[in-house]
Design a protein around this motif. Structure first.
Motif, PDB file in Angstrom:
ATOM      1  N   UNK A 103       0.890  -1.229  -0.026  1.00  0.00           N
ATOM      2  CA  UNK A 103      -0.027   0.015  -0.049  1.00  0.00           C
ATOM      3  C   UNK A 103       0.968   1.309   0.117  1.00  0.00           C
ATOM      4  N   UNK A 104       0.223   2.469   0.040  1.00  0.00           N
ATOM      5  CA  UNK A 104       0.917   3.609   0.092  1.00  0.00           C
ATOM      6  C   UNK A 104       1.704   3.978   1.219  1.00  0.00           C
ATOM      7  N   UNK A 105       1.573   3.013   2.418  1.00  0.00           N
ATOM      8  CA  UNK A 105       2.364   3.204   3.528  1.00  0.00           C
ATOM      9  C   UNK A 105       2.945   1.954   3.671  1.00  0.00           C
ATOM     10  N   UNK A 106       3.472   1.017   2.911  1.00  0.00           N
ATOM     11  CA  UNK A 106       4.093   0.016   2.886  1.00  0.00           C
ATOM     12  C   UNK A 106       3.507  -1.396   2.787  1.00  0.00           C
ATOM     13  N   UNK A 107       3.968  -2.345   3.405  1.00  0.00           N
ATOM     14  CA  UNK A 107       3.299  -3.574   3.064  1.00  0.00           C
ATOM     15  C   UNK A 107       2.399  -3.851   4.195  1.00  0.00           C
ATOM     16  N   UNK A 108       1.262  -4.690   3.873  1.00  0.00           N
ATOM     17  CA  UNK A 108      -0.017  -4.866   4.544  1.00  0.00           C
ATOM     18  C   UNK A 108      -0.187  -6.347   4.526  1.00  0.00           C
ATOM     19  N   UNK A 109      -1.219  -6.877   5.330  1.00  0.00           N
ATOM     20  CA  UNK A 109      -1.431  -8.149   5.200  1.00  0.00           C
ATOM     21  C   UNK A 109      -2.922  -8.424   5.686  1.00  0.00           C
ATOM     22  N   UNK A 110      -3.569  -9.462   5.240  1.00  0.00           N
ATOM     23  CA  UNK A 110      -5.068  -9.645   5.300  1.00  0.00           C
ATOM     24  C   UNK A 110      -5.084 -10.628   6.688  1.00  0.00           C
ATOM     25  N   UNK A 111      -3.993 -11.565   6.989  1.00  0.00           N
ATOM     26  CA  UNK A 111      -4.097 -12.694   7.739  1.00  0.00           C
ATOM     27  C   UNK A 111      -2.741 -12.568   8.519  1.00  0.00           C
ATOM     28  N   UNK A 112      -2.982 -12.692  10.002  1.00  0.00           N
ATOM     29  CA  UNK A 112      -1.893 -13.067  10.569  1.00  0.00           C
ATOM     30  C   UNK A 112      -1.794 -14.224  11.772  1.00  0.00           C
ATOM     31  N   UNK A 113      -0.469 -14.472  12.085  1.00  0.00           N
ATOM     32  CA  UNK A 113      -0.303 -15.387  12.965  1.00  0.00           C
ATOM     33  C   UNK A 113      -0.324 -14.940  14.286  1.00  0.00           C
TER      34      UNK A 113
END
Length: 122
Positions: A103-113
């Motif tokens: 994204x505009x502010x770096x990496x994002x993710x939809x799922x997390x451990x």
């Protein structure tokens, strides 16, 4: 839906190595970009490394380039983070992430451990 379980964290001396593993469940793993993030006490969560769905592309934070290597085995639904030449400043909770996107502010993710603790002693 993707479920992620990290393992491999622990206590290591500076200069040592650890290998983190992240076992994923869910049909979308093999088509999903995956990543590792970390969060140190009192700091925001930060991107560490990412890998494309087929392993053909990787990206790293400047602070870990040349020391950490991300890889994946789609047959085992597992992503790895090999960490070498560890430093005390690498101490953090490390999180596996699925469905990575930029994204505009770096990496994002939809799922997390749930995270695994890595502690590097000096």
């Amino acid at each position: 839906q993707v479920q992620l379980v990290e393992s491999g964290g622990g206590l290591v001396q500076a200069g040592g190595s650890l290998r983190l593993s992240c076992a994923a469940s869910g049909r979308t793993f093999s088509s999903s970009g995956m990543g590792w993030f970390r969060q140190a006490p009192g700091k925001e969560r930060e991107f560490v490394a990412g890998i494309s769905w087929n392993g053909g592309s990787t990206d790293y934070a400047d602070s870990v380039k040349g020391r950490f290597t991300i890889s994946r085995d789609n047959a085992k639904n597992t992503v790895y983070l090999q960490m070498n030449s560890l430093k005390p400043e690498d101490t953090a909770v490390y999180y596996c992430a699925a469905k990575l996107w930029s994204g505009a502010r770096g990496y994002k993710a939809d799922y997390w451990g749930q995270g695994t603790q890595v502690t590097v002693s000096s």
